[in-house]
Design a protein around this motif. Sequence first.
Motif, PDB file in Angstrom:
ATOM      1  N   THR A 114      64.670 -40.297 -56.747  1.00 13.42           N
ATOM      2  CA  THR A 114      63.566 -41.256 -56.834  1.00 13.42           C
ATOM      3  C   THR A 114      62.180 -40.782 -56.307  1.00 13.42           C
ATOM      4  N   LYS A 137      69.781 -48.360 -60.933  1.00 12.61           N
ATOM      5  CA  LYS A 137      69.022 -47.811 -59.723  1.00 12.61           C
ATOM      6  C   LYS A 137      68.894 -46.364 -59.799  1.00 12.61           C
ATOM      7  N   ILE A 159      59.693 -43.595 -57.017  1.00 12.42           N
ATOM      8  CA  ILE A 159      60.227 -44.785 -57.586  1.00 12.42           C
ATOM      9  C   ILE A 159      60.640 -45.521 -56.382  1.00 12.42           C
TER      10      ILE A 159
END
Length: 95
Positions: free
Chosen positions: A17, A13, A88
Amino acid sequence: MARPKKKKRLDFKPETTYFKPKDSSLDVEEIVLSLEEIESLRLSCLEKLNQTEAASKMKVHQSTLQRIQTKAKEKIVDALINGKAIKIDGEKDDR
């Protein structure tokens, strides 16, 4: 009736982002990359796994991995060429 979606294994992860062109305005068009798209590229490009190994790690068929990667690469190239932001997101995006 549509076939149920298979859960893909994601071991990564990202902390960052959102990517935006430096010289763009605050209101720039964005494309969304899913976590599965980022994971498929990470396994192939950074981990240097071949498609069979990457597909196995994600618990998908090789053809599925290729479709995920093709879609991700098209989105990234669109963002780079057309000056779009890249977001993202944990949700799957159907563009």
